[in-house]
Design an enzyme around this catalytic site. Structure first.
Site, mmCIF file in Angstrom:
data_model
loop_
_atom_site.group_PDB
_atom_site.id
_atom_site.type_symbol
_atom_site.label_atom_id
_atom_site.label_comp_id
_atom_site.label_asym_id
_atom_site.label_seq_id
_atom_site.Cartn_x
_atom_site.Cartn_y
_atom_site.Cartn_z
ATOM 1 N N GLU A 19 -4.373 -6.215 11.690
ATOM 2 C CA GLU A 19 -4.112 -7.384 10.865
ATOM 3 C C GLU A 19 -4.934 -8.575 11.356
ATOM 4 O O GLU A 19 -5.460 -8.574 12.474
ATOM 5 C CB GLU A 19 -2.614 -7.737 10.934
ATOM 6 C CG GLU A 19 -1.690 -6.636 10.484
ATOM 7 C CD GLU A 19 -1.753 -6.383 8.993
ATOM 8 O OE1 GLU A 19 -2.206 -7.286 8.251
ATOM 9 O OE2 GLU A 19 -1.354 -5.286 8.566
ATOM 10 N N LYS B 141 10.554 -0.073 11.023
ATOM 11 C CA LYS B 141 10.840 0.138 12.449
ATOM 12 C C LYS B 141 11.446 -1.095 13.094
ATOM 13 O O LYS B 141 12.338 -0.990 13.950
ATOM 14 C CB LYS B 141 9.564 0.538 13.184
ATOM 15 C CG LYS B 141 8.411 -0.423 12.974
ATOM 16 C CD LYS B 141 7.105 0.137 13.468
ATOM 17 C CE LYS B 141 5.936 -0.734 13.002
ATOM 18 N NZ LYS B 141 5.680 -0.587 11.562
ATOM 19 N N THR C 2 0.815 -1.214 0.000
ATOM 20 C CA THR C 2 0.000 0.000 0.000
ATOM 21 C C THR C 2 0.847 1.262 0.000
ATOM 22 O O THR C 2 0.624 2.185 -0.791
ATOM 23 C CB THR C 2 -0.924 0.006 1.225
ATOM 24 O OG1 THR C 2 -1.715 -1.191 1.220
ATOM 25 C CG2 THR C 2 -1.845 1.216 1.200
ATOM 26 N N LYS D 121 9.166 1.321 18.073
ATOM 27 C CA LYS D 121 9.163 2.764 17.887
ATOM 28 C C LYS D 121 9.738 3.486 19.112
ATOM 29 O O LYS D 121 10.448 4.494 18.978
ATOM 30 C CB LYS D 121 7.740 3.242 17.602
ATOM 31 C CG LYS D 121 7.177 2.702 16.294
ATOM 32 C CD LYS D 121 5.692 2.973 16.164
ATOM 33 C CE LYS D 121 5.138 2.406 14.861
ATOM 34 N NZ LYS D 121 3.671 2.558 14.734
#
Length: 428
Positions: A192, A107, A18, A207
């Site tokens: 998900e 990340k 995407t 993160k």
């Protein structure tokens, strides 16, 4: 608008998902503007896919290649959007070794192998940019790495995972159970099919490690981050928080105190007066406390193809400008060597909910357990039922290990029927 006269800068995109498709679209549709901003045309060298025979919506089949190594070798800027550790790590190292600049949103890779990648970039004199790796479209990496480079960041408190914020917000605003809110998030594409990375805090922990490394000028790895997820948060927890003027958020916290650094991710109670309490849906927000600048808050969309592609393209423009002008971006700043301490040495506050027999003397016995561990009680709320009482005790700040020992003793106390919930309190 004058056309740049310099040689085109070849951009390779690794990953047709995407975000990758949006990056290609923006590179194509805004080619003229981007060239003017960079000072040279950006030329799409190709898009790496595993299988070129599979049609990719929005991607010209002539751009697709399954030979990632060859694509990287002919690129000036490599945009890595594959995710995962391998082969992303190997391809980034190859790109840097060849002198290409790298833009990544990975990340997990940065949290696991950041030092290796930064060292490779330094050795090659190449740029490594990663704004999209933390909080999607929100500009947070550049402000912490560059804008606050002359300041001293003391603490970062952030909502950095949109999935968990959406789930907790739906539980708060609509009274949904955790399971129903999570299923709704999955149906909407926020979570998900296997939501473990989000709901158990792994995504936020990666993160947090990146932000702590930048803020405190030292290397902080994923293994240094204490982590708890939100799967244990119940509708009763949310209701109790509301009654006390609080909301529950999954927070990434990086803080410096007494010459040490602590980094943690866990659900926490936040007062409704705090700016983070008003972050709804799948949005992210990061609250930064700096010595000179004071309190700063960064808010916006933390995920999604178009928002994340915006952050990626910002990095692409930056590194391409450096190539066009002969400059370089900031290098890794990792001069500090403060110890990264475990959570049991952190000072925090607890809210403990428990069921007890509704009889005289119970509250005194409970209070004695807190006192035995040197934990001071700030407030007590009680609701009586049929022969039982519900207690909600909020503490003053105390060492995590003393708070945890208090809860452990409460669970074994015959005057306590059940400890139903333990949540930390932040933002007060």
């Amino acid at each position: 608008m004058s056309e740049p006269s310099k040689q085109p800068i070849a951009v390779a995109v690794l990953g047709p998902g995407t975000v990758g498709r949006e990056v290609v679209r923006l590179l194509t549709e805004h080619a003229e503007d981007l060239a003017a901003r960079v000072g040279a045309p950006l030329e799409l060298a190709g898009v790496y896919v595993r299988d070129v025979s599979v049609p990719r919506e929005g991607l010209d089949s002539a751009l697709l290649t399954s030979d990632a190594e060859a694509l990287v070798a002919r690129a000036d800027v490599v945009v890595e959007l594959m995710g995962g550790i391998s082969p992303a790590r190997e391809l980034i190292l190859a790109a840097l070794a060849g002198g290409a600049s790298v833009v990544t949103a990975n990340k997990a890779l940065l949290a696991a192998h950041g030092p290796e990648l930064f060292e490779a970039a330094d050795a090659a004199g190449a740029d490594l940019y990663f704004e999209a790796a933390v909080a999607g479209a929100i500009p947070i990496v550049r402000p912490v790495r560059e804008s606050l480079a002359g300041d001293q960041v003391e603490r970062i408190l952030g909502i950095v995972n949109g999935t968990t914020n959406y789930v907790l917000d739906e539980m708060t605003q609509r009274g949904l159970s955790y399971d129903v809110a999570l299923k709704q998030a999955q149906d909407l594409g926020y979570a998900e099919a296997d939501p473990t990375a989000d709901v158990e805090g792994f995504d936020a922990a990666a993160k947090a490690a990146i932000l702590a490394s930048l803020a405190f000028h030292q290397r902080v790895s994923l293994d240094d981050v204490y982590r708890e997820g939100i799967s244990g948060v119940t509708a009763a927890d949310v209701a109790a928080a509301r009654e006390n003027g609080q909301v529950i958020k999954l927070l990434a916290i990086a803080e410096r105190a007494d010459g040490a650094v602590a980094v943690r991710v866990h659900p926490a109670l936040v007062p409704v007066s705090h700016p983070l309490a008003g972050v709804h849906g799948a949005f992210n927000a990061i609250f930064v406390e700096a010595a000179a600048a004071g309190e700063l808050m960064f808010y916006g969309k933390g995920a999604g193809g178009v928002p994340t592609a915006s952050a990626v393209l910002g990095d692409v423009v930056s590194v391409a400008r450096h190539r066009a002008s002969g400059g370089k971006g900031p290098r890794e700043s990792a001069y500090a060597a403060n110890p990264v301490v475990a959570i049991d040495t952190v000072f925090t506050r607890y809210s403990v909910r428990m069921n007890v027999p509704d009889r005289p003397g119970v509250l005194q016995r409970v209070a004695e357990v807190f006192a035995a561990h040197g934990v001071s009680i700030e407030t007590v709320r009680q609701a009586s039922g049929a022969g039982t009482a519900g207690l909600v005790i909020s503490t003053h700040r105390a060492l995590e290990r003393d708070l945890a020992a208090t809860v452990a003793d409460l669970r074994g106390l015959d005057a306590v029927l059940e400890v139903t919930s333990v949540l930390r309190i932040e933002g007060e």
